[in-house]
Design a protein around this motif. Structure first.
Motif, PDB file in Angstrom:
ATOM      1  N   PHE A  67      -9.180   1.680 -37.329  1.00  0.00           N
ATOM      2  CA  PHE A  67      -9.656   2.221 -38.606  1.00  0.00           C
ATOM      3  C   PHE A  67     -10.475   1.167 -39.337  1.00  0.00           C
ATOM      4  CE2 PHE A  67      -6.026   5.512 -39.513  1.00  0.00           C
ATOM      5  CZ  PHE A  67      -6.194   6.037 -38.238  1.00  0.00           C
ATOM      6  N   THR A  68     -11.462   1.641 -40.094  1.00  0.00           N
ATOM      7  CA  THR A  68     -12.270   0.755 -40.911  1.00  0.00           C
ATOM      8  C   THR A  68     -12.461   1.369 -42.289  1.00  0.00           C
ATOM      9  OG1 THR A  68     -13.484  -0.033 -38.959  1.00  0.00           O
ATOM     10  CG2 THR A  68     -14.460  -0.464 -41.129  1.00  0.00           C
ATOM     11  N   ILE A  69     -12.097   0.614 -43.315  1.00  0.00           N
ATOM     12  CA  ILE A  69     -12.330   1.060 -44.684  1.00  0.00           C
ATOM     13  C   ILE A  69     -13.626   0.421 -45.182  1.00  0.00           C
ATOM     14  CG2 ILE A  69     -10.924  -0.805 -45.686  1.00  0.00           C
ATOM     15  CD1 ILE A  69     -10.066   1.195 -47.875  1.00  0.00           C
ATOM     16  N   SER A  70     -14.407   1.210 -45.901  1.00  0.00           N
ATOM     17  CA  SER A  70     -15.666   0.693 -46.444  1.00  0.00           C
ATOM     18  C   SER A  70     -15.958   1.400 -47.758  1.00  0.00           C
ATOM     19  CB  SER A  70     -16.812   0.904 -45.454  1.00  0.00           C
ATOM     20  OG  SER A  70     -17.018   2.290 -45.209  1.00  0.00           O
ATOM     21  N   ARG A  71     -16.994   0.905 -48.427  1.00  0.00           N
ATOM     22  CA  ARG A  71     -17.287   1.429 -49.762  1.00  0.00           C
ATOM     23  C   ARG A  71     -18.794   1.497 -49.955  1.00  0.00           C
ATOM     24  NH1 ARG A  71     -14.554  -2.423 -53.249  1.00  0.00           N
ATOM     25  NH2 ARG A  71     -16.470  -3.618 -53.057  1.00  0.00           N
ATOM     26  N   ASP A  72     -19.253   2.582 -50.532  1.00  0.00           N
ATOM     27  CA  ASP A  72     -20.655   2.725 -50.926  1.00  0.00           C
ATOM     28  C   ASP A  72     -20.681   2.741 -52.447  1.00  0.00           C
ATOM     29  OD1 ASP A  72     -23.209   3.610 -51.644  1.00  0.00           O
ATOM     30  OD2 ASP A  72     -23.425   4.801 -49.829  1.00  0.00           O
ATOM     31  N   ASN A  73     -21.053   1.619 -53.029  1.00  0.00           N
ATOM     32  CA  ASN A  73     -21.004   1.512 -54.495  1.00  0.00           C
ATOM     33  C   ASN A  73     -21.998   2.463 -55.173  1.00  0.00           C
ATOM     34  OD1 ASN A  73     -19.022  -0.452 -54.281  1.00  0.00           O
ATOM     35  ND2 ASN A  73     -20.491  -2.141 -54.355  1.00  0.00           N
ATOM     36  N   ALA A  74     -23.127   2.679 -54.549  1.00  0.00           N
ATOM     37  CA  ALA A  74     -24.132   3.566 -55.146  1.00  0.00           C
ATOM     38  C   ALA A  74     -23.609   5.000 -55.238  1.00  0.00           C
ATOM     39  CB  ALA A  74     -25.411   3.522 -54.322  1.00  0.00           C
ATOM     40  N   LYS A  75     -22.778   5.384 -54.270  1.00  0.00           N
ATOM     41  CA  LYS A  75     -22.212   6.730 -54.273  1.00  0.00           C
ATOM     42  C   LYS A  75     -20.816   6.763 -54.893  1.00  0.00           C
ATOM     43  CE  LYS A  75     -24.776   8.343 -50.226  1.00  0.00           C
ATOM     44  NZ  LYS A  75     -24.681   8.922 -48.865  1.00  0.00           N
ATOM     45  N   ASN A  76     -20.313   5.585 -55.278  1.00  0.00           N
ATOM     46  CA  ASN A  76     -18.962   5.503 -55.845  1.00  0.00           C
ATOM     47  C   ASN A  76     -17.944   6.176 -54.933  1.00  0.00           C
ATOM     48  OD1 ASN A  76     -17.544   4.277 -57.973  1.00  0.00           O
ATOM     49  ND2 ASN A  76     -17.388   6.200 -59.114  1.00  0.00           N
ATOM     50  N   THR A  77     -18.068   5.877 -53.662  1.00  0.00           N
ATOM     51  CA  THR A  77     -17.267   6.534 -52.630  1.00  0.00           C
ATOM     52  C   THR A  77     -16.672   5.491 -51.688  1.00  0.00           C
ATOM     53  OG1 THR A  77     -18.616   8.531 -52.728  1.00  0.00           O
ATOM     54  CG2 THR A  77     -17.346   8.190 -50.726  1.00  0.00           C
ATOM     55  N   VAL A  78     -15.447   5.751 -51.276  1.00  0.00           N
ATOM     56  CA  VAL A  78     -14.775   4.924 -50.279  1.00  0.00           C
ATOM     57  C   VAL A  78     -14.573   5.766 -49.026  1.00  0.00           C
ATOM     58  CG1 VAL A  78     -12.632   3.728 -49.716  1.00  0.00           C
ATOM     59  CG2 VAL A  78     -13.630   3.465 -51.957  1.00  0.00           C
ATOM     60  N   TYR A  79     -14.721   5.121 -47.883  1.00  0.00           N
ATOM     61  CA  TYR A  79     -14.611   5.812 -46.603  1.00  0.00           C
ATOM     62  C   TYR A  79     -13.473   5.220 -45.774  1.00  0.00           C
ATOM     63  CZ  TYR A  79     -19.330   7.180 -47.925  1.00  0.00           C
ATOM     64  OH  TYR A  79     -20.421   7.658 -48.611  1.00  0.00           O
ATOM     65  N   LEU A  80     -12.977   6.032 -44.871  1.00  0.00           N
ATOM     66  CA  LEU A  80     -12.044   5.545 -43.862  1.00  0.00           C
ATOM     67  C   LEU A  80     -12.516   6.091 -42.517  1.00  0.00           C
ATOM     68  CD1 LEU A  80      -9.426   3.903 -43.434  1.00  0.00           C
ATOM     69  CD2 LEU A  80      -8.196   6.096 -43.423  1.00  0.00           C
ATOM     70  N   GLN A  81     -13.118   5.212 -41.732  1.00  0.00           N
ATOM     71  CA  GLN A  81     -13.554   5.584 -40.387  1.00  0.00           C
ATOM     72  C   GLN A  81     -12.368   5.414 -39.457  1.00  0.00           C
ATOM     73  OE1 GLN A  81     -16.614   6.769 -39.201  1.00  0.00           O
ATOM     74  NE2 GLN A  81     -15.473   7.052 -37.290  1.00  0.00           N
ATOM     75  N   MET A  82     -12.000   6.490 -38.796  1.00  0.00           N
ATOM     76  CA  MET A  82     -10.826   6.478 -37.922  1.00  0.00           C
ATOM     77  C   MET A  82     -11.260   6.769 -36.493  1.00  0.00           C
ATOM     78  SD  MET A  82      -8.103   8.473 -40.356  1.00  0.00           S
ATOM     79  CE  MET A  82      -8.907  10.053 -40.139  1.00  0.00           C
ATOM     80  N   ASN A  83     -11.080   5.808 -35.626  1.00  0.00           N
ATOM     81  CA  ASN A  83     -11.430   5.940 -34.212  1.00  0.00           C
ATOM     82  C   ASN A  83     -10.178   5.867 -33.350  1.00  0.00           C
ATOM     83  OD1 ASN A  83     -14.187   5.935 -34.971  1.00  0.00           O
ATOM     84  ND2 ASN A  83     -14.283   3.704 -34.809  1.00  0.00           N
TER      85      ASN A  83
END
Length: 114
Positions: A67-83
């Motif tokens: 899993f990888t957590i990341s953030r797009d500040n411009a979109k004010n969104t946090v992601y969780l990529q799950m492989n």
């Protein structure tokens, strides 16, 4: 008013991938530490991953390397990529942030099954 809205869950076969999103309003994610939790049926909610305001990440041992957590500040969104998903990853996944109070999203269901 702080609102967190998760999306991206679904049914996937073992070994597959999903990307969860958590969109925030009423709060600037980049100033805080968003956290992903999950809760499987009959179990307590558990920590999955977090990302600090400085971009440092931490994961529970069972998802490290997958899993990888990341953030797009411009979109004010946090992601969780799950492989490389496993059946034991099946749970409702929640986004959380603490800003004086605790804020939770409504959750998104992830089911890993063949």
């Amino acid at each position: 008013q702080v609102q967190l809205v998760e999306s991206g869950g679904g049914l996937v076969q073992p070994g597959g991938s999903l990307r969860l999103s958590c969109a925030a309003s009423g709060i600037i994610f980049s100033m805080y530490m968003p956290v992903w939790y999950r809760q499987a049926p009959g179990k307590q909610r558990e920590f999955v991953a977090a990302i600090t305001s400085g971009g440092l990440t931490t994961y529970t041992d069972s998802v490290k390397g997958r899993f990888t957590i990341s953030r797009d500040n411009a979109k004010n969104t946090v992601y969780l990529q799950m492989n490389s998903l496993k059946p034991e990853d099946t749970a409702v996944y929640y986004c959380h942030v603490r800003q004086r109070n605790d804020y939770w999203g409504q959750g998104t269901q992830v089911t890993v099954s063949s």
